[in-house]
Scaffold this active site. Structure first.
Site, PDB file in Angstrom:
ATOM      1  N   ASN A 147       0.759  -1.283  -0.496  1.00  0.00           N
ATOM      2  CA  ASN A 147      -0.665   0.308  -0.162  1.00  0.00           C
ATOM      3  C   ASN A 147       0.844   1.207   0.066  1.00  0.00           C
ATOM      4  OD1 ASN A 147      -3.005  -0.548   0.389  1.00  0.00           O
ATOM      5  ND2 ASN A 147      -2.176  -1.869   1.883  1.00  0.00           N
ATOM      6  N   ASN A 148       1.861   1.076  -0.395  1.00  0.00           N
ATOM      7  CA  ASN A 148       3.029   2.019  -0.436  1.00  0.00           C
ATOM      8  C   ASN A 148       3.446   2.304  -1.508  1.00  0.00           C
ATOM      9  OD1 ASN A 148       5.652   3.476  -0.200  1.00  0.00           O
ATOM     10  ND2 ASN A 148       6.021   2.728   2.344  1.00  0.00           N
ATOM     11  N   LYS A 162       7.352   2.681  -2.712  1.00  0.00           N
ATOM     12  CA  LYS A 162       7.890   1.751  -3.335  1.00  0.00           C
ATOM     13  C   LYS A 162       7.425   1.384  -4.799  1.00  0.00           C
ATOM     14  CE  LYS A 162       7.680  -0.876   1.048  1.00  0.00           C
ATOM     15  NZ  LYS A 162       7.169  -1.829   2.004  1.00  0.00           N
ATOM     16  N   ASP A 222       9.670  -6.382   2.813  1.00  0.00           N
ATOM     17  CA  ASP A 222       9.058  -5.201   4.050  1.00  0.00           C
ATOM     18  C   ASP A 222      10.587  -5.047   4.601  1.00  0.00           C
ATOM     19  OD1 ASP A 222       7.333  -5.170   6.028  1.00  0.00           O
ATOM     20  OD2 ASP A 222       8.589  -5.853   7.157  1.00  0.00           O
ATOM     21  N   LYS A 243      18.688   6.482  -6.387  1.00  0.00           N
ATOM     22  CA  LYS A 243      18.784   5.857  -5.048  1.00  0.00           C
ATOM     23  C   LYS A 243      18.448   4.297  -5.415  1.00  0.00           C
ATOM     24  CE  LYS A 243      15.168   5.045  -1.627  1.00  0.00           C
ATOM     25  NZ  LYS A 243      13.863   4.854  -0.545  1.00  0.00           N
ATOM     26  N   GLY A 245       9.386   7.626   3.563  1.00  0.00           N
ATOM     27  CA  GLY A 245       9.335   7.657   4.758  1.00  0.00           C
ATOM     28  C   GLY A 245      10.722   8.179   5.277  1.00  0.00           C
ATOM     29  N   TYR A 246      11.425   7.588   5.743  1.00  0.00           N
ATOM     30  CA  TYR A 246      12.950   8.160   6.737  1.00  0.00           C
ATOM     31  C   TYR A 246      13.951   8.699   5.026  1.00  0.00           C
ATOM     32  CZ  TYR A 246      11.084   5.336  10.441  1.00  0.00           C
ATOM     33  OH  TYR A 246      10.161   4.851  11.226  1.00  0.00           O
ATOM     34  N   ASP A 247      14.006   8.975   3.906  1.00  0.00           N
ATOM     35  CA  ASP A 247      14.643   9.164   3.058  1.00  0.00           C
ATOM     36  C   ASP A 247      15.095  10.679   3.327  1.00  0.00           C
ATOM     37  OD1 ASP A 247      14.471   7.515   1.566  1.00  0.00           O
ATOM     38  OD2 ASP A 247      13.295   7.194   0.080  1.00  0.00           O
TER      39      ASP A 247
HETATM   40  P1  ITT Z   1       3.738  -2.133   2.852  1.00  0.00           P
HETATM   41  O1  ITT Z   1       3.726  -2.964   4.342  1.00  0.00           O
HETATM   42  O2  ITT Z   1       2.305  -2.342   2.312  1.00  0.00           O
HETATM   43  O3  ITT Z   1       4.629  -2.620   1.830  1.00  0.00           O
HETATM   44  P2  ITT Z   1       4.847  -0.250   4.324  1.00  0.00           P
HETATM   45  O4  ITT Z   1       5.782   1.211   3.851  1.00  0.00           O
HETATM   46  O5  ITT Z   1       4.050  -0.269   5.643  1.00  0.00           O
HETATM   47  O6  ITT Z   1       3.959  -0.690   3.741  1.00  0.00           O
HETATM   48  P3  ITT Z   1       7.451  -1.310   5.284  1.00  0.00           P
HETATM   49  O7  ITT Z   1       6.265  -2.077   7.013  1.00  0.00           O
HETATM   50  O8  ITT Z   1       7.707  -2.033   4.814  1.00  0.00           O
HETATM   51  O9  ITT Z   1       6.566  -0.822   4.486  1.00  0.00           O
HETATM   52  O10 ITT Z   1       7.948   0.145   5.823  1.00  0.00           O
HETATM   53  C1  ITT Z   1       8.645   0.209   6.814  1.00  0.00           C
HETATM   54  C2  ITT Z   1       8.807   1.584   7.276  1.00  0.00           C
HETATM   55  O11 ITT Z   1       9.454   2.178   6.448  1.00  0.00           O
HETATM   56  C3  ITT Z   1       7.700   2.799   6.321  1.00  0.00           C
HETATM   57  O12 ITT Z   1       7.531   3.634   7.552  1.00  0.00           O
HETATM   58  C4  ITT Z   1       8.334   2.575   5.378  1.00  0.00           C
HETATM   59  O13 ITT Z   1       8.274   4.587   4.960  1.00  0.00           O
HETATM   60  C5  ITT Z   1       9.997   2.639   5.975  1.00  0.00           C
HETATM   61  N1  ITT Z   1      10.690   3.190   4.512  1.00  0.00           N
HETATM   62  C6  ITT Z   1      10.078   1.794   3.973  1.00  0.00           C
HETATM   63  N2  ITT Z   1      11.359   1.636   2.565  1.00  0.00           N
HETATM   64  C7  ITT Z   1      11.637   2.911   2.950  1.00  0.00           C
HETATM   65  C8  ITT Z   1      12.747   3.690   2.198  1.00  0.00           C
HETATM   66  O14 ITT Z   1      13.396   3.307   0.733  1.00  0.00           O
HETATM   67  N3  ITT Z   1      13.664   4.484   1.935  1.00  0.00           N
HETATM   68  C9  ITT Z   1      12.653   4.941   3.386  1.00  0.00           C
HETATM   69  N4  ITT Z   1      11.751   5.415   4.245  1.00  0.00           N
HETATM   70  C10 ITT Z   1      11.164   3.653   4.497  1.00  0.00           C
END
Ligand code: ITT
Length: 210
Positions: free
Chosen positions: A9-10, A13, A69, A179, A157-159
């Site tokens: 749902n991201n 990604k 994940d 990236k 996210g944390y980028d």
């Molecule tokens: P899905 O489970 O639907 O795929 P999510 O955002 O919940 O989406 P994760 O549990 O894998 O996915 O992500 C964990 C956290 O890390 C979440 O806050 C993301 O925004 C962050 N994250 C994941 N990949 C990242 C990236 O490439 N750069 C920065 N932050 C990232």
């Protein structure tokens, strides 16, 4: 045309992954298959969560799929937030809240080494004749440091606070191509697409020169 569902749902990604897929494989989103639900993510490890998300979609919709994940592991925090990265500042936390908590916890800390780790699990593509659907795993990681403050607009996210090793810019200051070239997800997805290419045209990579 070959099709595979990316169970996420991201949208960040999804954008990154689509950029890395060959044109002969279409990456479908959850909304493309009519799935509007949140995916279960109750495992204790990245591998468990990645399998859980992919299995959920395969069992319910019957289509080959993969899930990603990802966790951010910070040395000075004993590896946290890790598998809990999405919920670091609370369930359904906004990325800005997660970043604010991270910078607060690292205030005054000089040792800021960290890494992103991604585990991708594919379900439903290989041993079709067996009772259990197969699952295959592809991993990637990138080391770096957590910046003192946010910089840049790109990514998600944390980028804005992650500076990969060898760079002086955060992931959010890199182009999407830059990236993907060095990131945890870029590495895992290139392993996945290599494996998929081999399934589609077995031996093709072995025949290539070099
Ligand atoms: P899905 O489970 O639907 O795929 P999510 O955002 O919940 O989406 P994760 O549990 O894998 O996915 O992500 C964990 C956290 O890390 C979440 O806050 C993301 O925004 C962050 N994250 C994941 N990949 C990242 C990236 O490439 N750069 C920065 N932050 C990232």
């Amino acid at each position: 045309m070959h099709r595979i569902v990316f169970a996420t749902n991201n949208q960040g990604k999804m954008r990154e992954v689509r950029q890395l897929f060959p044109p002969e494989i279409e990456v479908l989103s959850l909304s493309d298959i009519g799935c509007l639900e949140e995916l279960p993510e109750t495992g204790a490890t990245l591998a468990e969560n990645s399998l859980q998300k992919a299995r959920y979609i395969f069992d319910k919709y019957g289509c080959p799929c993969f899930a990603d994940d990802t966790g951010l592991e910070v040395d000075a925090l004993g590896g946290r937030p890790g598998v809990y990265s999405a919920r670091y500042a609370g369930s359904h936390a906004h990325p800005a809240d997660n970043i604010a908590k991270l910078l607060y916890e690292l205030k005054g800390e000089h040792h800021r080494k960290a890494r992103f780790r991604t585990v991708i699990t594919v379900v439903g593509l290989t041993n079709a004749n067996q009772f259990q659907p197969s699952c295959d795993i592809f991993e990637g990681e990138v080391s770096g440091v957590i910046a003192e403050s946010t910089s840049g607009e790109a990514g998600f996210g944390y980028d804005p606070v992650f500076i990969p090793t060898g760079e002086n810019r955060t992931f959010s200051e890199l182009t999407p191509e830059e990236k993907n070239r060095i990131s945890h997800r870029g590495k895992a997805v290139r392993k996945l697409t290599g494996w998929l290419n081999d399934l589609i045209s077995p031996g093709a990579s072995a025949q290539q020169p070099g």
